[in-house]
Design an enzyme around this catalytic site. Structure first.
Site, PDB file in Angstrom:
ATOM      1  N   GLU A  86      12.916 141.315   3.173  1.00  0.00           N
ATOM      2  CA  GLU A  86      12.186 140.121   2.748  1.00  0.00           C
ATOM      3  C   GLU A  86      10.701 140.435   2.877  1.00  0.00           C
ATOM      4  OE1 GLU A  86      13.518 137.629   1.376  1.00  0.00           O
ATOM      5  OE2 GLU A  86      15.599 137.509   2.067  1.00  0.00           O
ATOM      6  N   ALA A 130      11.999 126.160   0.981  1.00  0.00           N
ATOM      7  CA  ALA A 130      13.386 126.310   0.539  1.00  0.00           C
ATOM      8  C   ALA A 130      14.354 125.710   1.556  1.00  0.00           C
ATOM      9  CB  ALA A 130      13.708 127.795   0.338  1.00  0.00           C
ATOM     10  N   CYS A 166       5.797 133.293   3.262  1.00  0.00           N
ATOM     11  CA  CYS A 166       6.165 134.238   2.207  1.00  0.00           C
ATOM     12  C   CYS A 166       6.177 133.539   0.858  1.00  0.00           C
ATOM     13  CB  CYS A 166       7.532 134.847   2.485  1.00  0.00           C
ATOM     14  SG  CYS A 166       7.649 135.745   4.042  1.00  0.00           S
ATOM     15  N   THR A 167       6.449 132.233   0.865  1.00  0.00           N
ATOM     16  CA  THR A 167       6.546 131.462  -0.376  1.00  0.00           C
ATOM     17  C   THR A 167       5.277 130.678  -0.697  1.00  0.00           C
ATOM     18  OG1 THR A 167       7.601 129.682   0.894  1.00  0.00           O
ATOM     19  CG2 THR A 167       9.062 131.231  -0.259  1.00  0.00           C
ATOM     20  N   GLY A 174       8.625 141.353   6.498  1.00  0.00           N
ATOM     21  CA  GLY A 174       7.271 141.832   6.750  1.00  0.00           C
ATOM     22  C   GLY A 174       6.595 142.285   5.468  1.00  0.00           C
ATOM     23  N   SER A 175       5.665 143.206   5.607  1.00  0.00           N
ATOM     24  CA  SER A 175       4.854 143.645   4.476  1.00  0.00           C
ATOM     25  C   SER A 175       5.625 144.591   3.564  1.00  0.00           C
ATOM     26  CB  SER A 175       3.590 144.353   4.981  1.00  0.00           C
ATOM     27  OG  SER A 175       3.928 145.603   5.575  1.00  0.00           O
ATOM     28  N   GLY A 177      10.776 148.842  17.124  1.00  0.00           N
ATOM     29  CA  GLY A 177      11.317 148.569  15.799  1.00  0.00           C
ATOM     30  C   GLY A 177      11.848 149.817  15.131  1.00  0.00           C
ATOM     31  N   GLY A 182       8.036 147.580   4.717  1.00  0.00           N
ATOM     32  CA  GLY A 182       9.374 147.419   4.172  1.00  0.00           C
ATOM     33  C   GLY A 182       9.841 148.655   3.420  1.00  0.00           C
ATOM     34  N   GLU A 216      -0.973 140.576  -2.724  1.00  0.00           N
ATOM     35  CA  GLU A 216      -0.811 139.365  -1.927  1.00  0.00           C
ATOM     36  C   GLU A 216      -1.786 139.360  -0.756  1.00  0.00           C
ATOM     37  OE1 GLU A 216       2.802 136.879   0.137  1.00  0.00           O
ATOM     38  OE2 GLU A 216       2.692 139.022   0.545  1.00  0.00           O
TER      39      GLU A 216
END
Length: 534
Positions: free
Chosen positions: A284, A484, A318-319, A262-263, A246, A267, A421
């Site tokens: 995201e 979504a 994530c949501t 990711g986190s 990555g 991020g 979170e």
């Protein structure tokens, strides 16, 4: 009970026999994924891999599904180079032709929707209907991209100079790097790939280390379509691997856009690295989403929506709904109804038809869940339901935890229990008296992905979606925080990363924009009336 059979393995000396459930072997075989030999985790027109071996582990049973030979450092660099070469060729393919290729990919994915959905359930852990729904999301964004391939328009801008016109022109951007997370091992790549392909780019995918089989299965399907159309396979490259792979994609100057899911912690590192080389980035990151229930809300709709938002995917979206703000007038009734649903949730094998709650993805996720519950107990929160691992015999081998509702004594949104979170099915509840107070709590956390207000009063709606309302990227009314559609741009604000993917104007990030002033007159005047005559 799950049926099991002995599989003879060829993973090297000392590894001759292992046990794989029939349910698992059947899912893998339908997608031509071998459970007995090492799989190649690198694709750039050909399959290979000489790096370390990753194990794909089923979170419901703990069994090793397959072993994947990842990309070595040199293979990552070779794949990056081949992806660049593929882009140079593919960028000249007319956009409608790219759309036709995407249509064929859509058909190929749709033909394997049920099998891919089962693989998502098997490897990630979400229930079967959610796994199939995730693949459908990839199919849907392909549909969107097909239409978009004939509509990626620039615009004509009026010029102040006679005989001049200004065009804003979109062209292919280059190579797009997609670093996806475990919780949506198919759809997030789909959001990026469909728009990237329609725009004329090549994509290199570095999936989560814990969901390599989903990435391999999807890439096999896409590669067959590309090959049938004479398109270089490296237009859709794949490098399975860990942090080093990555990092190589993120730091490569040959990757114009990096999309990372990711986190917040990682991020921030990704964003800084890409910015340091003046690349483009889509982030995201964390969610920490809230639902607000007004006294006029239709509880027959709101309760099931919060239930799905908090319990669906075992709280690993994530949501996912993580904060619940209840108006005092309806708090007791709402919690009573919600508690009833929680205590009757069908937990078990995510591939079983009636299951609504599957496992957490990893053992470490269970530890994080346990630590979060313990922290709630240390601050004297009322654990209304849940708070433990399941002790049923058929669940002990998996990562199954009880969905939890907690009523903390503190309502300060700056406290860790509210502002941090936790990627697990834990729902914290607070009671409010005025909508303005609930909106303030909603906005006070660092994250800003999704939010939801339940009301039938249009005045409340105006406040909620207006300038003093929710500061999240998704601001729903009488719709939960989770689930979504692809038509609108998906993404969040603040520490969620400000990224936008999928629908809306998200496609504009995947192209290179140029302003082209055209002079078709017999003079060459300067703008702003400047005179520079020798």
């Amino acid at each position: 009970m799950l049926r099991r059979r002995i599989i003879t393995s060829a993973f090297g000396a000392g590894h001759t026999v292992r046990v794989l459930s029939t349910r698992a072997s059947e899912v893998l075989s339908r997608l031509s994924i071998s459970s007995t030999t090492e799989l190649s985790g690198v694709y750039d027109g050909q399959w290979r891999g000489s790096g370390v071996v990753q194990e794909s582990v089923c979170p419901a049973t703990g069994e090793v599904l397959a072993r994947v030979r990842t990309a070595s450092p040199s293979e990552v660099q070779e794949t990056l180079a081949k992806t660049r070469e593929a882009y140079v060729q593919f960028r000249n393919v007319p956009a409608p032709r790219r759309g036709e290729i995407l249509r064929q990919i859509r058909e190929a994915l749709a033909a394997k929707r049920e099998d891919l959905g089962a693989l998502v359930s098997l490897e990630m852990g979400k229930i079967r209907t959610e796994g199939v729904g995730e693949v459908q999301e990839f199919v849907d964004i392909c549909d969107y991209g097909v239409g978009l391939s004939r509509m990626m328009n620039g615009r004509l801008v009026a010029s102040e100079r006679p005989g001049h016109s200004i065009l804003e022109v979109p062209n292919p951007l280059g190579v797009v790097g997609v670093l996806s997370a475990f919780n949506f091992p198919v759809a997030v790549y789909g959001w990026n790939f469909a728009l990237s392909l329609a725009a004329g780019n090549a994509t290199i995918w570095k999936p989560s280390p814990t969901t390599p089989l989903c990435a391999i299965a999807v890439t096999k399907i896409i590669s067959q379509v590309l090959e049938a159309n004479g398109v270089p396979g490296a237009v859709a490259s794949l490098v399975c691997g860990g942090k080093e792979a990555g990092q190589a994609v993120v730091e490569s100057p040959g990757v114009e856009l990096v999309s990372f899911t990711g986190s917040e912690r990682v991020g921030r590192i990704v964003g800084q690295n890409v910015a340091s080389r003046f690349g483009k980035v889509i982030l995201e990151l964390g969610g920490n989403n809230a639902s607000i229930i007004m006294p006029d809300a239709d509880l027959s709709l709101a309760v099931p929506a919060v239930y799905f938002g908090a319990v669906g995917t075992a709280g690993q979206r994530c949501t996912s709904t993580r904060r619940l703000y209840l108006h005092r007038d309806v708090a007791d009734e709402f919690l009573s109804r919600l508690k009833t649903l929680y205590r009757s949730v069908a937990v078990g094998d995510p591939l079983a038809k009636d299951t609504l709650l599957g496992p957490l993805h990893t053992g470490s996720a269970c530890e994080i869940y346990g630590q979060a519950v313990e922290k709630l107990r240390t601050v004297d929160a009322d654990i209304i339901t849940g708070g433990e691992r399941y002790q049923r015999d058929d669940l002990k081998a998996g990562n199954f935890v009880q969905p939890t509702i907690a009523l903390p004594k503190s309502v300060n949104p700056k406290d860790d229990i509210w502002s941090t979170e936790v990627f697990a099915p834990i729902l914290n509840v607070a009671i409010f008296d005025e909508l303005e107070q609930a909106i303030e709590w909603n906005n006070a956390v660092p994250q800003g992905l999704s939010s939801s207000l339940w009301t039938r009063d249009i005045r409340n709606v105006g406040k909620w979606i207006g300038p003093a309302g929710s500061d999240a990227g998704i601001v729903n009314v009488n719709v939960g925080t989770s689930g979504a559609e692809i038509g609108a741009a998906f993404g969040g604000n603040k520490s969620t990363g400000w990224g936008r993917e999928s629908g809306g104007d998200a496609w504009k990030q995947y192209v290179r924009w140029s302003a082209a002033t055209l002079n078709f007159s017999d003079a060459a005047p300067l703008a702003q009336g400047v005179s520079f005559t020798p």
